[in-house]
Each structure stands twice: as structure tokens, then as C-alpha cells.
Design a protein around this motif. Sequence first.
Motif, PDB file in Angstrom:
ATOM      1  N   CYS A  48       0.794  -1.234   0.000  1.00  0.00           N
ATOM      2  CA  CYS A  48       0.000   0.000   0.000  1.00  0.00           C
ATOM      3  C   CYS A  48       0.826   1.283   0.000  1.00  0.00           C
ATOM      4  N   ASP A  49       2.143   1.184   0.082  1.00  0.00           N
ATOM      5  CA  ASP A  49       3.003   2.363   0.193  1.00  0.00           C
ATOM      6  C   ASP A  49       4.189   2.209  -0.751  1.00  0.00           C
ATOM      7  N   ALA A  50       4.283   3.075  -1.735  1.00  0.00           N
ATOM      8  CA  ALA A  50       5.354   2.987  -2.728  1.00  0.00           C
ATOM      9  C   ALA A  50       6.691   3.518  -2.209  1.00  0.00           C
ATOM     10  N   SER A  51       6.681   4.274  -1.119  1.00  0.00           N
ATOM     11  CA  SER A  51       7.934   4.849  -0.606  1.00  0.00           C
ATOM     12  C   SER A  51       8.073   4.552   0.890  1.00  0.00           C
ATOM     13  N   VAL A  52       8.387   3.306   1.198  1.00  0.00           N
ATOM     14  CA  VAL A  52       8.547   2.866   2.581  1.00  0.00           C
ATOM     15  C   VAL A  52       9.796   3.502   3.185  1.00  0.00           C
ATOM     16  N   SER A  53       9.701   3.972   4.429  1.00  0.00           N
ATOM     17  CA  SER A  53      10.851   4.518   5.146  1.00  0.00           C
ATOM     18  C   SER A  53      11.703   3.357   5.652  1.00  0.00           C
ATOM     19  N   LEU A  54      13.025   3.385   5.359  1.00  0.00           N
ATOM     20  CA  LEU A  54      13.940   2.334   5.788  1.00  0.00           C
ATOM     21  C   LEU A  54      15.093   2.972   6.553  1.00  0.00           C
ATOM     22  N   THR A  55      15.205   2.636   7.843  1.00  0.00           N
ATOM     23  CA  THR A  55      16.249   3.190   8.702  1.00  0.00           C
ATOM     24  C   THR A  55      17.007   2.044   9.353  1.00  0.00           C
ATOM     25  N   PHE A  56      18.143   2.369   9.995  1.00  0.00           N
ATOM     26  CA  PHE A  56      18.878   1.324  10.704  1.00  0.00           C
ATOM     27  C   PHE A  56      19.467   1.865  11.987  1.00  0.00           C
ATOM     28  N   GLU A  57      19.781   0.940  12.899  1.00  0.00           N
ATOM     29  CA  GLU A  57      20.452   1.249  14.158  1.00  0.00           C
ATOM     30  C   GLU A  57      21.576   0.240  14.326  1.00  0.00           C
ATOM     31  N   ASP A  58      22.800   0.743  14.613  1.00  0.00           N
ATOM     32  CA  ASP A  58      23.965  -0.120  14.804  1.00  0.00           C
ATOM     33  C   ASP A  58      24.219  -0.363  16.283  1.00  0.00           C
ATOM     34  N   THR A  59      24.572  -1.613  16.613  1.00  0.00           N
ATOM     35  CA  THR A  59      24.913  -1.997  17.973  1.00  0.00           C
ATOM     36  C   THR A  59      26.171  -2.851  17.922  1.00  0.00           C
ATOM     37  N   THR A  60      27.123  -2.567  18.796  1.00  0.00           N
ATOM     38  CA  THR A  60      28.301  -3.414  18.943  1.00  0.00           C
ATOM     39  C   THR A  60      28.228  -4.062  20.311  1.00  0.00           C
ATOM     40  N   ILE A  61      28.312  -5.374  20.318  1.00  0.00           N
ATOM     41  CA  ILE A  61      28.297  -6.115  21.577  1.00  0.00           C
ATOM     42  C   ILE A  61      29.752  -6.264  21.996  1.00  0.00           C
ATOM     43  N   PRO A  62      30.191  -5.543  23.058  1.00  0.00           N
ATOM     44  CA  PRO A  62      31.596  -5.499  23.415  1.00  0.00           C
ATOM     45  C   PRO A  62      32.129  -6.854  23.876  1.00  0.00           C
ATOM     46  N   GLY A  63      33.411  -6.978  23.747  1.00  0.00           N
ATOM     47  CA  GLY A  63      34.094  -8.193  24.179  1.00  0.00           C
ATOM     48  C   GLY A  63      35.431  -8.264  23.467  1.00  0.00           C
ATOM     49  N   THR A  64      36.160  -9.286  23.758  1.00  0.00           N
ATOM     50  CA  THR A  64      37.423  -9.461  23.052  1.00  0.00           C
ATOM     51  C   THR A  64      37.107  -9.921  21.645  1.00  0.00           C
ATOM     52  N   CYS A  65      38.104  -9.769  20.782  1.00  0.00           N
ATOM     53  CA  CYS A  65      37.889 -10.173  19.403  1.00  0.00           C
ATOM     54  C   CYS A  65      37.571 -11.664  19.391  1.00  0.00           C
ATOM     55  N   PRO A  66      36.498 -12.141  18.885  1.00  0.00           N
ATOM     56  CA  PRO A  66      35.578 -11.437  17.998  1.00  0.00           C
ATOM     57  C   PRO A  66      34.437 -10.736  18.753  1.00  0.00           C
ATOM     58  N   ALA A  67      34.193  -9.500  18.393  1.00  0.00           N
ATOM     59  CA  ALA A  67      33.039  -8.766  18.914  1.00  0.00           C
ATOM     60  C   ALA A  67      31.900  -8.956  17.917  1.00  0.00           C
ATOM     61  N   ALA A  68      30.702  -8.735  18.350  1.00  0.00           N
ATOM     62  CA  ALA A  68      29.557  -8.870  17.458  1.00  0.00           C
ATOM     63  C   ALA A  68      29.043  -7.478  17.086  1.00  0.00           C
ATOM     64  N   HIS A  69      28.732  -7.309  15.818  1.00  0.00           N
ATOM     65  CA  HIS A  69      28.182  -6.054  15.303  1.00  0.00           C
ATOM     66  C   HIS A  69      26.815  -6.377  14.708  1.00  0.00           C
ATOM     67  N   VAL A  70      25.819  -5.612  15.113  1.00  0.00           N
ATOM     68  CA  VAL A  70      24.470  -5.850  14.616  1.00  0.00           C
ATOM     69  C   VAL A  70      23.917  -4.548  14.068  1.00  0.00           C
ATOM     70  N   ARG A  71      23.447  -4.597  12.832  1.00  0.00           N
ATOM     71  CA  ARG A  71      22.715  -3.471  12.243  1.00  0.00           C
ATOM     72  C   ARG A  71      21.274  -3.940  12.110  1.00  0.00           C
ATOM     73  N   THR A  72      20.371  -3.261  12.788  1.00  0.00           N
ATOM     74  CA  THR A  72      18.959  -3.634  12.740  1.00  0.00           C
ATOM     75  C   THR A  72      18.229  -2.650  11.832  1.00  0.00           C
ATOM     76  N   TRP A  73      17.674  -3.182  10.766  1.00  0.00           N
ATOM     77  CA  TRP A  73      16.930  -2.385   9.795  1.00  0.00           C
ATOM     78  C   TRP A  73      15.466  -2.340  10.211  1.00  0.00           C
ATOM     79  N   THR A  74      14.844  -1.157  10.076  1.00  0.00           N
ATOM     80  CA  THR A  74      13.424  -0.991  10.366  1.00  0.00           C
ATOM     81  C   THR A  74      12.751  -0.328   9.172  1.00  0.00           C
ATOM     82  N   ALA A  75      11.707  -0.992   8.660  1.00  0.00           N
ATOM     83  CA  ALA A  75      10.903  -0.435   7.567  1.00  0.00           C
ATOM     84  C   ALA A  75       9.563  -0.010   8.144  1.00  0.00           C
TER      85      ALA A  75
END
Length: 101
Positions: free
Chosen positions: A58-85
Motif C-alpha cells: 500500500c506504500d510505494a515509498s517505505v521509510s527504511l532506517t537502521f540502528e547499529d549496535t556493537t556487543i563489546p568483548g574481546t575479538c571477535p566482537a559482534a556487530h548488529v545493524r537492525t533495519w526498520t521499515a
Amino acid sequence: MYVRTWTATDDCGNTRTASQTISVDDSVAPVISSVPGPTTIECPAQPVFASPTATDACDASVSLTFEDTTIPGTCPAAHVRTWTATDDCGNTARQPDHQRG
């Protein structure tokens, strides 16, 4: 909202009308596509996230945003980008993109 009106006329010119109100509801969230599954990168490389797309019936121009989160720790750390439409009716879909490294 739409209004549909019918008019009936007999042979003598008498008329009668009736109306129907049609409301359109959008309760379905948009769809986010092209987000890959979890990925592992080699330390100390920085994550490179996908560029997804979002569509809605129903919407031809959906809003798409993201939020980045880094889960701290020693290498390897986790990086998460959560997209929201979000569509014009406020329906939302969320899709995470995980990278470890």
C-alpha cells in the motif's frame, strides 16, 4: 475512504439512491529483503553491511532506517545493524544483520 452510490430509476422517472462507504485498512507490515544471514569477518576488519530494500503493498515509498549496535568483548566482537521499515500507516518490520569479527 470511498463512497459508492447507486441510483435506480423506474419508467415513470422515480429515483432512489443508496450509498456504500468503503474503508481501506492497511495492517500488514512492509517486507525487508536482501539482508544476508550472520557473517564472520577477520579481526581487525570492520563490518560491511548489506543495503536492503523494503516494499509494501500500500506504500510505494517505505521509510527504511537502521540502528547499529556493537556487543563489546574481546575479538571477535559482534556487530548488529537492525533495519526498520515503516509504511505510511505506521506498520513496521525489523530485520537484523549480524557480523562477528
